[in-house]
Design a protein around this motif. Structure first.
Motif, PDB file in Angstrom:
ATOM      1  N   MET A   1      38.115  77.369  17.180  1.00  0.00           N
ATOM      2  CA  MET A   1      37.192  76.414  16.469  1.00  0.00           C
ATOM      3  C   MET A   1      37.772  75.149  15.812  1.00  0.00           C
ATOM      4  O   MET A   1      38.686  75.532  14.770  1.00  0.00           O
ATOM      5  N   ASN A   2      37.280  73.999  16.017  1.00  0.00           N
ATOM      6  CA  ASN A   2      37.774  72.760  15.383  1.00  0.00           C
ATOM      7  C   ASN A   2      37.741  72.816  13.689  1.00  0.00           C
ATOM      8  O   ASN A   2      36.525  73.178  13.245  1.00  0.00           O
ATOM      9  N   ASN A   3      38.898  72.692  12.976  1.00  0.00           N
ATOM     10  CA  ASN A   3      38.639  72.868  11.631  1.00  0.00           C
ATOM     11  C   ASN A   3      38.410  71.507  10.776  1.00  0.00           C
ATOM     12  O   ASN A   3      38.740  71.247   9.705  1.00  0.00           O
ATOM     13  N   THR A   4      38.066  70.520  11.661  1.00  0.00           N
ATOM     14  CA  THR A   4      37.847  68.965  11.261  1.00  0.00           C
ATOM     15  C   THR A   4      36.189  68.621  11.550  1.00  0.00           C
ATOM     16  O   THR A   4      36.027  68.994  12.942  1.00  0.00           O
ATOM     17  N   THR A   5      35.680  68.024  10.801  1.00  0.00           N
ATOM     18  CA  THR A   5      34.534  67.433  11.086  1.00  0.00           C
ATOM     19  C   THR A   5      34.337  66.080  10.156  1.00  0.00           C
ATOM     20  O   THR A   5      35.090  65.790   9.290  1.00  0.00           O
ATOM     21  N   THR A   6      33.137  65.453  10.824  1.00  0.00           N
ATOM     22  CA  THR A   6      32.805  64.035   9.826  1.00  0.00           C
ATOM     23  C   THR A   6      31.837  64.582   9.068  1.00  0.00           C
ATOM     24  O   THR A   6      30.865  65.581   9.228  1.00  0.00           O
ATOM     25  N   ALA A   7      31.764  63.935   7.930  1.00  0.00           N
ATOM     26  CA  ALA A   7      30.565  64.412   6.713  1.00  0.00           C
ATOM     27  C   ALA A   7      30.262  63.314   6.107  1.00  0.00           C
ATOM     28  O   ALA A   7      31.071  62.226   6.096  1.00  0.00           O
ATOM     29  N   LEU A  22      36.607  65.300   7.192  1.00  0.00           N
ATOM     30  CA  LEU A  22      36.856  66.585   6.331  1.00  0.00           C
ATOM     31  C   LEU A  22      37.473  67.758   7.182  1.00  0.00           C
ATOM     32  O   LEU A  22      37.232  68.012   8.299  1.00  0.00           O
ATOM     33  N   THR A  23      38.504  68.184   6.601  1.00  0.00           N
ATOM     34  CA  THR A  23      39.381  69.377   7.182  1.00  0.00           C
ATOM     35  C   THR A  23      39.238  70.710   6.370  1.00  0.00           C
ATOM     36  O   THR A  23      39.531  70.365   5.059  1.00  0.00           O
ATOM     37  N   LEU A  24      39.125  71.827   6.962  1.00  0.00           N
ATOM     38  CA  LEU A  24      39.400  72.871   6.216  1.00  0.00           C
ATOM     39  C   LEU A  24      40.775  73.441   6.475  1.00  0.00           C
ATOM     40  O   LEU A  24      41.334  73.685   7.534  1.00  0.00           O
ATOM     41  N   ASN A  25      41.566  73.637   5.261  1.00  0.00           N
ATOM     42  CA  ASN A  25      42.978  74.079   5.138  1.00  0.00           C
ATOM     43  C   ASN A  25      42.930  75.547   4.747  1.00  0.00           C
ATOM     44  O   ASN A  25      42.808  75.886   3.661  1.00  0.00           O
ATOM     45  N   SER A  26      42.885  76.396   5.717  1.00  0.00           N
ATOM     46  CA  SER A  26      42.798  77.771   5.511  1.00  0.00           C
ATOM     47  C   SER A  26      44.062  78.241   4.795  1.00  0.00           C
ATOM     48  O   SER A  26      43.845  79.284   3.791  1.00  0.00           O
ATOM     49  N   PHE A  27      45.073  77.772   5.083  1.00  0.00           N
ATOM     50  CA  PHE A  27      46.396  78.296   4.403  1.00  0.00           C
ATOM     51  C   PHE A  27      46.281  78.080   2.651  1.00  0.00           C
ATOM     52  O   PHE A  27      46.391  78.771   1.747  1.00  0.00           O
ATOM     53  N   ASN A  28      45.890  76.756   2.455  1.00  0.00           N
ATOM     54  CA  ASN A  28      45.769  76.355   1.010  1.00  0.00           C
ATOM     55  C   ASN A  28      44.387  76.775   0.364  1.00  0.00           C
ATOM     56  O   ASN A  28      44.291  76.540  -0.792  1.00  0.00           O
ATOM     57  N   ARG A  29      43.491  77.187   1.234  1.00  0.00           N
ATOM     58  CA  ARG A  29      42.268  77.460   0.886  1.00  0.00           C
ATOM     59  C   ARG A  29      41.504  76.339   0.432  1.00  0.00           C
ATOM     60  O   ARG A  29      40.646  76.277  -0.942  1.00  0.00           O
ATOM     61  N   THR A  30      41.660  74.958   0.800  1.00  0.00           N
ATOM     62  CA  THR A  30      40.905  73.751   0.626  1.00  0.00           C
ATOM     63  C   THR A  30      40.289  73.110   1.369  1.00  0.00           C
ATOM     64  O   THR A  30      40.461  73.400   2.704  1.00  0.00           O
ATOM     65  N   LEU A  31      39.234  72.313   1.064  1.00  0.00           N
ATOM     66  CA  LEU A  31      38.575  71.272   1.794  1.00  0.00           C
ATOM     67  C   LEU A  31      39.341  69.832   1.447  1.00  0.00           C
ATOM     68  O   LEU A  31      39.306  69.699   0.369  1.00  0.00           O
ATOM     69  N   GLU A  32      39.910  69.123   2.717  1.00  0.00           N
ATOM     70  CA  GLU A  32      40.519  67.943   2.381  1.00  0.00           C
ATOM     71  C   GLU A  32      40.075  66.875   3.220  1.00  0.00           C
ATOM     72  O   GLU A  32      39.667  67.118   4.213  1.00  0.00           O
ATOM     73  N   PHE A  33      39.954  65.674   2.279  1.00  0.00           N
ATOM     74  CA  PHE A  33      39.279  64.273   3.184  1.00  0.00           C
ATOM     75  C   PHE A  33      40.180  63.200   2.430  1.00  0.00           C
ATOM     76  O   PHE A  33      40.555  63.478   1.253  1.00  0.00           O
ATOM     77  N   GLN A  34      39.712  62.020   2.889  1.00  0.00           N
ATOM     78  CA  GLN A  34      40.423  60.759   2.313  1.00  0.00           C
ATOM     79  C   GLN A  34      39.319  60.138   2.082  1.00  0.00           C
ATOM     80  O   GLN A  34      38.440  59.700   2.616  1.00  0.00           O
ATOM     81  N   SER A  35      39.086  59.598   0.794  1.00  0.00           N
ATOM     82  CA  SER A  35      37.923  58.781   0.167  1.00  0.00           C
ATOM     83  C   SER A  35      38.207  57.118   0.706  1.00  0.00           C
ATOM     84  O   SER A  35      39.044  56.889   1.138  1.00  0.00           O
ATOM     85  N   ALA A  36      36.824  56.551   0.176  1.00  0.00           N
ATOM     86  CA  ALA A  36      37.134  54.945   0.723  1.00  0.00           C
ATOM     87  C   ALA A  36      38.285  54.406   0.067  1.00  0.00           C
ATOM     88  O   ALA A  36      38.660  53.240   0.511  1.00  0.00           O
ATOM     89  N   ASP A  37      38.624  54.649  -1.298  1.00  0.00           N
ATOM     90  CA  ASP A  37      39.864  53.876  -1.765  1.00  0.00           C
ATOM     91  C   ASP A  37      41.201  54.286  -1.432  1.00  0.00           C
ATOM     92  O   ASP A  37      42.368  54.032  -1.843  1.00  0.00           O
ATOM     93  N   GLY A  38      41.103  55.267  -0.256  1.00  0.00           N
ATOM     94  CA  GLY A  38      42.508  55.617   0.494  1.00  0.00           C
ATOM     95  C   GLY A  38      43.298  57.056  -0.389  1.00  0.00           C
ATOM     96  O   GLY A  38      44.068  57.433   0.097  1.00  0.00           O
ATOM     97  N   SER A  39      42.548  57.624  -1.385  1.00  0.00           N
ATOM     98  CA  SER A  39      43.128  58.560  -2.060  1.00  0.00           C
ATOM     99  C   SER A  39      42.668  59.918  -1.479  1.00  0.00           C
ATOM    100  O   SER A  39      41.722  59.976  -0.687  1.00  0.00           O
ATOM    101  N   THR A  40      43.824  60.770  -1.066  1.00  0.00           N
ATOM    102  CA  THR A  40      43.450  61.974  -0.823  1.00  0.00           C
ATOM    103  C   THR A  40      42.832  63.167  -1.652  1.00  0.00           C
ATOM    104  O   THR A  40      43.418  63.328  -2.939  1.00  0.00           O
ATOM    105  N   CYS A  41      41.690  63.722  -1.289  1.00  0.00           N
ATOM    106  CA  CYS A  41      41.104  64.558  -2.232  1.00  0.00           C
ATOM    107  C   CYS A  41      40.951  65.888  -1.494  1.00  0.00           C
ATOM    108  O   CYS A  41      41.286  66.398  -0.481  1.00  0.00           O
ATOM    109  N   LYS A  42      41.547  66.984  -2.335  1.00  0.00           N
ATOM    110  CA  LYS A  42      41.710  68.543  -1.954  1.00  0.00           C
ATOM    111  C   LYS A  42      40.905  69.455  -2.934  1.00  0.00           C
ATOM    112  O   LYS A  42      40.927  69.530  -4.154  1.00  0.00           O
ATOM    113  N   TRP A  43      39.673  69.961  -2.447  1.00  0.00           N
ATOM    114  CA  TRP A  43      38.787  70.795  -3.222  1.00  0.00           C
ATOM    115  C   TRP A  43      39.129  72.076  -2.802  1.00  0.00           C
ATOM    116  O   TRP A  43      39.055  72.372  -1.684  1.00  0.00           O
ATOM    117  N   LEU A  44      39.360  72.881  -4.038  1.00  0.00           N
ATOM    118  CA  LEU A  44      39.460  74.288  -3.715  1.00  0.00           C
ATOM    119  C   LEU A  44      38.020  74.748  -3.222  1.00  0.00           C
ATOM    120  O   LEU A  44      37.140  74.652  -4.036  1.00  0.00           O
TER     121      LEU A  44
END
Length: 355
Positions: A1-7, A22-44
């Motif tokens: 199952m693809n661990n990436t989707t658009t949101a 949006l990507t689910l990083n199972s190893f780090n237990r985070t949801l990761e994405f890049q915002s409009a300003d280019g910064s990478t966000c990692k949500w536990l």
């Protein structure tokens, strides 16, 4: 199952939605994405609040600035939910929400059925058992209140009241409190006992009797209701449902009004089969112990049933007499050994009561 989707992402500072990957990083237990300003966000995942709505899965994150993500990809939602389950991050409430409408309806039906069973069986039973915790002084207070509320409508026959009390003094009624007998002038075929020990007999039912043994059976029956606190038990059962609802709603005035209404109708409470059976058995024992013919109780019930088959006497409406009860008395007469003796004093007093 693809661990990436658009949101769709809302950064909490602007109402303008952002399309993100949006990507689910199972190893780090985070949801990761890049915002409009280019910064990478990692949500536990453990720090995210999840809410499943008809429009998709909604995620909220942050304290000072609340950020929001909306996911509509069913496969990705399923992936996140499985991940959360595997990591013990879904509580019982969310599990309950996720089980579906049909299951919700089933649970609702079961809950309603349990509430109905409690209301019909458990609450009245508990109310009846709780009577043993209520001091008997309350019986006296309620009985006195009921008597005061009804005496103004009663035409007491003082002469026959004295005769009836003299009649009762000749009997062993095994009363646990002092009994007070009153005869009321009325064509109504009735008799009732109040929890304070007051037993009222109407002249209408006296006129129906043919022998003093019937009156002994009646008084023994009513004395049993007093001795076993049947009025209080039935009152508590009658009140239990109303009180339960009133307590939940916090309606103290409703509680007091309900108590008042039921106190005033103590004399017309219809006893349960169990209580009538107990009163019949106790009345039968009183007849035997006083060496009075126990057939008197069965005769009275039969006569009331047969002669008033079209208009049910008040006594039968509050003390419902069934064929089973009459058969019960007749069976005891057949199976019990008993001895009867003459009671000239009872016979004389009964004759005067009939005048």
């Amino acid at each position: 199952m693809n661990n990436t989707t658009t949101a769709v992402f809302y950064d909490g500072n602007s109402s303008v939605p952002q399309q993100i990957t949006l990507t689910l990083n199972s190893f780090n237990r985070t949801l990761e994405f890049q915002s409009a300003d280019g910064s990478t966000c990692k949500w536990l995942v453990a720090d995210i609040t999840f809410e499943k709505r008809s429009s998709g899965l909604h995620l909220e994150h942050g304290a000072e600035v609340l950020q929001h993500i909306k996911i509509q990809d069913a496969n990705f939602i399923h992936l996140i939910q499985n991940f959360r389950k595997a990591n013990g991050q879904i509580g019982w409430y969310q599990k309950l929400i996720d089980i579906g409408f049909a299951a919700h309806m089933g649970i609702a039906v079961v809950i309603m059925a349990l509430i109905g069973l409690c209301y019909v069986y458990i609450i009245p039973w508990a109310a009846e058992q709780s009577v043993s915790l209520i001091p008997e002084e309350y019986d006296n207070e309620l009985g006195n209140s009921a008597w005061v509320g009804n005496q103004y409508f009663m035409n007491v026959d003082s002469t026959k009241t004295k005769l009836l009390n003299d009649f009762a003094k000749e009997l062993k009624l095994h009363n646990t409190k002092k009994l007070k007998f009153t005869v009321v002038k009325s064509n109504e075929i009735n008799a009732f006992a109040l929890p304070n020990g007051s037993i009222v007999v109407f002249t209408g039912i006296l006129q129906e009797m043919k022998n003093y043994d019937e009156l002994v059976g009646l008084l023994g029956h009513e004395a049993s209701h007093v001795n076993n606190r049947h009025s209080m038990k039935m009152l508590c059962r009658s009140l239990s449902g109303y009180l339960f609802i009133s307590v939940i709603l916090g309606d103290a005035n409703g509680i007091m009004a309900t108590i008042g209404d039921n106190v005033n109708s103590l004399q017309s409470l219809s006893f349960s089969r169990e209580f009538e059976h107990q009163a019949d058995a106790d009345g039968f024992k009183i007849l035997l112990e006083n060496k009075v013919n126990p057939q008197g109780m069965a005769n009275l019930f039969k006569r009331l049933q047969q002669q008033h088959s079209y208009t049910i006497p008040e006594f039968l409406s509050s003390h419902p007499v069934t064929e089973n009860r009459i058969d019960f008395i007749n069976t005891m007469i057949k199976n019990k050994k008993f001895q009867t003796i003459a009671h000239p004093q009872l016979e004389s007093l009964f004759a005067q009561l009939k005048e």
